[in-house]
Design a protein around this motif. Sequence first.
Motif, PDB file in Angstrom:
ATOM      1  N   PRO A 249       4.160   0.576  -0.426  1.00 57.33           N
ATOM      2  CA  PRO A 249       2.713   0.807  -0.348  1.00 57.33           C
ATOM      3  C   PRO A 249       1.951  -0.240  -1.151  1.00 57.33           C
ATOM      4  CG  PRO A 249       3.713   2.336  -1.892  1.00 57.33           C
ATOM      5  CD  PRO A 249       4.841   1.602  -1.236  1.00 57.33           C
ATOM      6  N   ALA A 250       0.697  -0.431  -0.791  1.00 55.46           N
ATOM      7  CA  ALA A 250      -0.138  -1.418  -1.478  1.00 55.46           C
ATOM      8  C   ALA A 250      -0.332  -1.034  -2.939  1.00 55.46           C
ATOM      9  CB  ALA A 250      -1.486  -1.521  -0.783  1.00 55.46           C
ATOM     10  N   LEU A 251      -0.285  -2.025  -3.803  1.00 56.27           N
ATOM     11  CA  LEU A 251      -0.474  -1.804  -5.239  1.00 56.27           C
ATOM     12  C   LEU A 251      -1.943  -1.941  -5.615  1.00 56.27           C
ATOM     13  CD1 LEU A 251       2.572  -3.774  -6.678  1.00 56.27           C
ATOM     14  CD2 LEU A 251       2.341  -1.290  -6.439  1.00 56.27           C
ATOM     15  N   PHE A 252      -2.305  -1.224  -6.643  1.00 57.12           N
ATOM     16  CA  PHE A 252      -3.687  -1.225  -7.116  1.00 57.12           C
ATOM     17  C   PHE A 252      -3.658  -1.432  -8.622  1.00 57.12           C
ATOM     18  CE2 PHE A 252      -7.512   1.009  -8.612  1.00 57.12           C
ATOM     19  CZ  PHE A 252      -8.480   0.374  -7.831  1.00 57.12           C
ATOM     20  N   ARG A 253      -4.478  -2.362  -9.130  1.00 56.74           N
ATOM     21  CA  ARG A 253      -4.494  -2.669 -10.558  1.00 56.74           C
ATOM     22  C   ARG A 253      -5.781  -2.156 -11.185  1.00 56.74           C
ATOM     23  NH1 ARG A 253      -4.797  -7.575 -12.196  1.00 56.74           N
ATOM     24  NH2 ARG A 253      -3.332  -7.477 -13.951  1.00 56.74           N
ATOM     25  N   LEU A 254      -5.638  -1.493 -12.322  1.00 60.14           N
ATOM     26  CA  LEU A 254      -6.817  -0.980 -13.021  1.00 60.14           C
ATOM     27  C   LEU A 254      -6.576  -0.980 -14.520  1.00 60.14           C
ATOM     28  CD1 LEU A 254      -5.921   2.135 -13.913  1.00 60.14           C
ATOM     29  CD2 LEU A 254      -6.360   2.574 -11.522  1.00 60.14           C
TER      30      LEU A 254
END
Length: 479
Positions: A249-254
């Motif tokens: 799945p697509a990764l998300f950075r926060l």
Amino acid sequence: MSAVRPQIVETAVPARLDRLRWGRFHTLVVVALGITWVLDGLEVTLAGAVAGALKESPVLQFSNAEVGLSSSFYLAGAVLGALLFGWLTDRLGRKRLFFITLAVYLVATAATAFSWNFASFALFRFLTGAGIGGEYTAIASTIQEFVPARYRGHTDLIINGSFWIGAAAGAGGSIVLLDPSVLPPDIGWRAAFFIGSILGLGILAMRSWIPESPRWLMTHGRADEAHAILERIEDHHRARGHVIPDEDPALFRLTSRRFTPLREVWDTLFHAHRRRTLVGLALMVAQAFFYNAIFFTYALVLTDFYGIAASQVGWYLLPFAAGNFLGPLLLGRLFDTVGRRPMIALTYALSGVLLALTGALFAAGVLSATMQTVCWTVIFFFASAAASSAYLTVSETFPLEIRALAIAFFYAVGTGIGGIGAPFLFGALIDTGSRMSLFAGYLLGAGLMLAAAVIAARYGVAAERKALEDVATPLSAAD
């Protein structure tokens, strides 16, 4: 809660939640949490259905204005409860708050049954409203963050529409409990308020297994907990035969944070997303006035203008409740296929036009109680979908970190402007005995709905089938 040091988190939580197909887990979450709307429908309907009984009570002896004012106290409590508990929900987590708010509701609605005068009744209704208002913010944000994007629109509408299951239960219960052959007149309305407490006790047990929102956890530096919860959910899906895609799945950075400062909330609402704020306010104010003005005083219209006995009001509320539930149920999928903007504009516009026409027929004196009920049923088939879409709009079009507080803000302002004064205003209009005065109030409600339709058509957000993070980029996004 211990402080969370800011750190860059790379996570696939949003993509993993949205790739899931609908499963038993989602159904259980929706039932255990979405039942809040059933409770609200129960409370609102009981308040309307027992209006005649409150006037006839040898202890309370309310006037029409006091009946309307007590409803305004309930709404005022909902406003303040939403703001307080919404702020706490974003800071302390979704799960902790949906237990606290339910407890407040349980105690307050039971206490209402022991009211001895107007002041005590108004206080207990205020506290009941505070519990329900807090429930809205904690529950709406949790459900939004668990339901996959492609199901979010119609699921949210159906959940909001379930308000009317509670309304039907309240109407049916009032028919029995307000029957003087079943219970004495001053006991029946008191017994009616225990229905919500009994339901609420069962809900407490149902909610014990619901996990914290992984989306909330990932923004608060608790990514490991979020991933552990997701693994359990995915294992639950696989065990029931659901296939989960193998691709990464697509990764998300926060950047993790413990809470969002109020000044950042203000900047987000009134600068970064001010157009969305305009849409949310227009939708919430219009539907709140429309619903609260008509529904809270519906029983008074039946008793004062059509001569319906207070004990028989519930029979007229049942078809009204059915139309309100069927609207979101049957129209809900169109908000995911045709799209948010056209469907919101259409349902608001139809509601306004139909209210104006029905109001004119009422003023002319050509409607019977049955015909009036048929008209309301048709109007609110569309108006219920419209009102539900308002809650959907304000809960999905703002960043994750302020979601609960944003829901609280719009609910509070919408209800404060459009709802708190409406029952009192319409109660006073009914007290005049003038059909034309009441018609003027109906025209005001219709005008607000038409104005909201225009604003939604022009500035609405096309959020259908999109991940929450795509609809509104989180404030903590690192990219």
